[in-house]
Design a protein around this motif. Structure first.
Motif, PDB file in Angstrom:
ATOM      1  N   ALA A 231       0.819  -1.208   0.000  1.00  0.00           N
ATOM      2  CA  ALA A 231       0.000   0.000   0.000  1.00  0.00           C
ATOM      3  C   ALA A 231       0.853   1.258   0.000  1.00  0.00           C
ATOM      4  N   VAL A 232       1.953   1.251   0.781  1.00  0.00           N
ATOM      5  CA  VAL A 232       2.842   2.411   0.801  1.00  0.00           C
ATOM      6  C   VAL A 232       3.467   2.636  -0.574  1.00  0.00           C
ATOM      7  N   VAL A 233       3.914   1.550  -1.220  1.00  0.00           N
ATOM      8  CA  VAL A 233       4.509   1.680  -2.548  1.00  0.00           C
ATOM      9  C   VAL A 233       3.481   2.191  -3.548  1.00  0.00           C
ATOM     10  N   ALA A 234       2.248   1.683  -3.466  1.00  0.00           N
ATOM     11  CA  ALA A 234       1.219   2.074  -4.430  1.00  0.00           C
ATOM     12  C   ALA A 234       0.888   3.556  -4.335  1.00  0.00           C
ATOM     13  N   TYR A 235       0.818   4.113  -3.116  1.00  0.00           N
ATOM     14  CA  TYR A 235       0.403   5.501  -2.952  1.00  0.00           C
ATOM     15  C   TYR A 235       1.577   6.489  -2.960  1.00  0.00           C
ATOM     16  N   LYS A 236       2.791   6.005  -2.710  1.00  0.00           N
ATOM     17  CA  LYS A 236       3.935   6.901  -2.634  1.00  0.00           C
ATOM     18  C   LYS A 236       4.944   6.702  -3.774  1.00  0.00           C
ATOM     19  N   GLN A 237       4.636   5.834  -4.709  1.00  0.00           N
ATOM     20  CA  GLN A 237       5.617   5.500  -5.754  1.00  0.00           C
ATOM     21  C   GLN A 237       5.959   6.706  -6.637  1.00  0.00           C
ATOM     22  N   PRO A 238       7.216   6.755  -7.077  1.00  0.00           N
ATOM     23  CA  PRO A 238       8.344   5.875  -6.720  1.00  0.00           C
ATOM     24  C   PRO A 238       8.897   6.239  -5.347  1.00  0.00           C
ATOM     25  N   VAL A 239       9.298   5.230  -4.596  1.00  0.00           N
ATOM     26  CA  VAL A 239       9.697   5.424  -3.214  1.00  0.00           C
ATOM     27  C   VAL A 239      10.864   4.500  -2.889  1.00  0.00           C
ATOM     28  N   THR A 240      11.718   4.926  -1.970  1.00  0.00           N
ATOM     29  CA  THR A 240      12.870   4.116  -1.564  1.00  0.00           C
ATOM     30  C   THR A 240      12.504   3.228  -0.381  1.00  0.00           C
ATOM     31  N   ARG A 241      13.341   2.240  -0.111  1.00  0.00           N
ATOM     32  CA  ARG A 241      13.103   1.341   1.027  1.00  0.00           C
ATOM     33  C   ARG A 241      13.214   2.090   2.352  1.00  0.00           C
ATOM     34  N   SER A 242      14.128   3.039   2.428  1.00  0.00           N
ATOM     35  CA  SER A 242      14.257   3.783   3.691  1.00  0.00           C
ATOM     36  C   SER A 242      12.995   4.600   3.969  1.00  0.00           C
ATOM     37  N   ARG A 243      12.399   5.147   2.933  1.00  0.00           N
ATOM     38  CA  ARG A 243      11.159   5.909   3.117  1.00  0.00           C
ATOM     39  C   ARG A 243      10.019   5.002   3.548  1.00  0.00           C
ATOM     40  N   ILE A 244       9.945   3.799   2.965  1.00  0.00           N
ATOM     41  CA  ILE A 244       8.906   2.843   3.361  1.00  0.00           C
ATOM     42  C   ILE A 244       9.096   2.438   4.824  1.00  0.00           C
ATOM     43  N   SER A 245      10.341   2.177   5.195  1.00  0.00           N
ATOM     44  CA  SER A 245      10.617   1.792   6.589  1.00  0.00           C
ATOM     45  C   SER A 245      10.273   2.921   7.552  1.00  0.00           C
ATOM     46  N   ALA A 246      10.515   4.176   7.136  1.00  0.00           N
ATOM     47  CA  ALA A 246      10.186   5.306   8.006  1.00  0.00           C
ATOM     48  C   ALA A 246       8.684   5.442   8.180  1.00  0.00           C
ATOM     49  N   ILE A 247       7.912   5.168   7.143  1.00  0.00           N
ATOM     50  CA  ILE A 247       6.443   5.267   7.241  1.00  0.00           C
ATOM     51  C   ILE A 247       5.887   4.141   8.101  1.00  0.00           C
ATOM     52  N   ARG A 248       6.387   2.930   7.922  1.00  0.00           N
ATOM     53  CA  ARG A 248       5.854   1.796   8.663  1.00  0.00           C
ATOM     54  C   ARG A 248       6.474   1.699  10.056  1.00  0.00           C
ATOM     55  N   GLY A 249       7.649   2.232  10.257  1.00  0.00           N
ATOM     56  CA  GLY A 249       8.299   2.163  11.555  1.00  0.00           C
ATOM     57  C   GLY A 249       9.112   0.924  11.777  1.00  0.00           C
ATOM     58  N   VAL A 250       9.232   0.057  10.777  1.00  0.00           N
ATOM     59  CA  VAL A 250      10.022  -1.172  10.885  1.00  0.00           C
ATOM     60  C   VAL A 250      10.825  -1.346   9.604  1.00  0.00           C
ATOM     61  N   ASN A 251      11.823  -2.212   9.670  1.00  0.00           N
ATOM     62  CA  ASN A 251      12.617  -2.526   8.487  1.00  0.00           C
ATOM     63  C   ASN A 251      11.770  -3.351   7.510  1.00  0.00           C
ATOM     64  N   CYS A 252      11.831  -3.003   6.252  1.00  0.00           N
ATOM     65  CA  CYS A 252      10.974  -3.664   5.250  1.00  0.00           C
ATOM     66  C   CYS A 252      11.787  -4.303   4.128  1.00  0.00           C
ATOM     67  N   ASP A 253      13.091  -4.564   4.344  1.00  0.00           N
ATOM     68  CA  ASP A 253      13.902  -5.144   3.275  1.00  0.00           C
ATOM     69  C   ASP A 253      13.393  -6.515   2.848  1.00  0.00           C
ATOM     70  N   GLY A 254      13.066  -7.371   3.797  1.00  0.00           N
ATOM     71  CA  GLY A 254      12.576  -8.713   3.462  1.00  0.00           C
ATOM     72  C   GLY A 254      11.234  -8.677   2.763  1.00  0.00           C
ATOM     73  N   VAL A 255      10.362  -7.772   3.211  1.00  0.00           N
ATOM     74  CA  VAL A 255       9.043  -7.683   2.578  1.00  0.00           C
ATOM     75  C   VAL A 255       9.173  -7.177   1.139  1.00  0.00           C
ATOM     76  N   ILE A 256      10.077  -6.235   0.905  1.00  0.00           N
ATOM     77  CA  ILE A 256      10.281  -5.737  -0.460  1.00  0.00           C
ATOM     78  C   ILE A 256      10.761  -6.853  -1.372  1.00  0.00           C
ATOM     79  N   ARG A 257      11.683  -7.695  -0.866  1.00  0.00           N
ATOM     80  CA  ARG A 257      12.160  -8.808  -1.685  1.00  0.00           C
ATOM     81  C   ARG A 257      11.027  -9.766  -2.022  1.00  0.00           C
ATOM     82  N   THR A 258      10.132 -10.002  -1.075  1.00  0.00           N
ATOM     83  CA  THR A 258       8.996 -10.887  -1.342  1.00  0.00           C
ATOM     84  C   THR A 258       8.075 -10.302  -2.414  1.00  0.00           C
TER      85      THR A 258
END
Length: 316
Positions: A231-258
């Motif tokens: 949802a963050v990628v869909a509404y904020k695209q294009p977006v970096t992983r650090s920005r996604i992690s800042a919005i969610r409050g957790v590390n999202c590297d594994g979720v991005i790979r999935t």
């Protein structure tokens, strides 16, 4: 006759003799070869005795200039007649080729640099490809339905028009008619535009039965973390992983790979300042959600809590 008289007579004859090239020319008339030969070769009675004397023998080459002068008119006349006859034959040949409908080869073709034989040959005309026959409305409708039943991703109007060899302006209205017909007839499926193309989808009111048939015993749903990240990628695209992690409050590297592995998210370049990778949603994401573009995503405002500003201040 005594020897003295003979010598005086020969001297008088020699003094009165005129060379052939100094003799006056005969009047302009058809020269006779026999006469010319007789004038040159036949000796006169006065020269018989002179020819018998070796010292005063007439040179053989002295008769050639007069002979050439008299033979020149005959040669010129003969050449002129030969040229007229060749010109007549060529005119007759050109007229015959013109009657047969063949190209006439003349000075114009040679001046243009076209070989005589090549210009005289018949030109080979290549027939233009015949245009594809225009399908009737019934045939076009049936062909479109058959193609849409076998596609595994949305197909554009241009591709359909190229496959059927029909104008793209005609394919679009027929697709709209098919979609309206399915809706009016109440079929369990519908023809819908999605991801820049057309594809058949099941109707939302029958989704429960479709899920029961397709997903029974399988676990293919995304986790809550994956849904939030998507949802963050869909509404904020294009977006970096650090920005996604800042919005969610957790590390999202594994979720991005999935999400990248499942084809819902893809890289789309790097950020100018930091050089970090940027991510955006894919065409498969639009296809799964039944959307044509990301602009059709529902607004977030109705789903936000009333105290969103207080929550944002608390997290700072």
């Amino acid at each position: 006759m005594s020897d003295e008289d003979r010598r005086d007579s020969l001297a008088d004859q020699a003094a009165a003799w005129v060379p052939p090239w100094e003799r006056p020319r005969p009047p302009a008339a058809e020269p006779d070869t026999a006469d010319a030969a007789s004038d040159i070769t036949a000796p006169s009675p006065a020269t018989d005795d002179l020819a018998a004397q070796p010292p005063v023998q007439e040179p053989q080459s002295a008769a050639l200039p007069g002979e050439l002068d008299r033979a020149e008119p005959a040669r010129a006349e003969s050449d002129r007649a030969e040229s007229d006859r060749a010109e007549s034959d060529r005119t007759e040949s050109d007229r015959t080729e013109s009657d047969r409908g063949e190209p006439v080869v003349g000075e114009s073709s040679e001046a243009a640099g076209v070989p005589r034989r090549q210009a005289a040959g018949r030109r080979r005309v290549t027939a233009a490809p015949e245009p594809a026959p225009e399908l009737s409305d019934t045939e076009l409708r049936g062909a479109l339905e058959a193609i849409l039943l076998v596609v595994d991703e949305p197909v554009s109007e241009l591709v359909l028009a190229q496959v059927l060899e029909q104008p793209a302006e005609r394919v679009g209205p027929v697709l709209d008619e098919i979609a309206a017909g399915y809706t009016a007839a109440g079929h369990g499926f519908e023809l819908r535009r999605a991801a820049g193309g057309w594809r058949l989808y099941t109707r939302p009111e029958y989704a429960t039965y479709v899920e029961r048939f397709v997903l029974d015993g399988q676990s293919v749903r995304l986790t809550q973390a994956a849904l939030e990240t998507l949802a963050v990628v869909a509404y904020k695209q294009p977006v970096t992983r650090s920005r996604i992690s800042a919005i969610r409050g957790v590390n999202c590297d594994g979720v991005i790979r999935t999400l990248v592995t499942r084809g819902l998210v893809e890289e789309c370049g790097t950020e100018t300042d930091s050089g970090a990778f940027l991510y955006k949603t894919t065409t498969l994401f639009l296809e799964k959600l039944g959307l044509n573009t990301v602009d059709e995503l529902p607004p977030l405002a109705p789903f936000l809590p009333d105290d969103v500003e207080e929550l944002a201040d608390a997290t700072r």
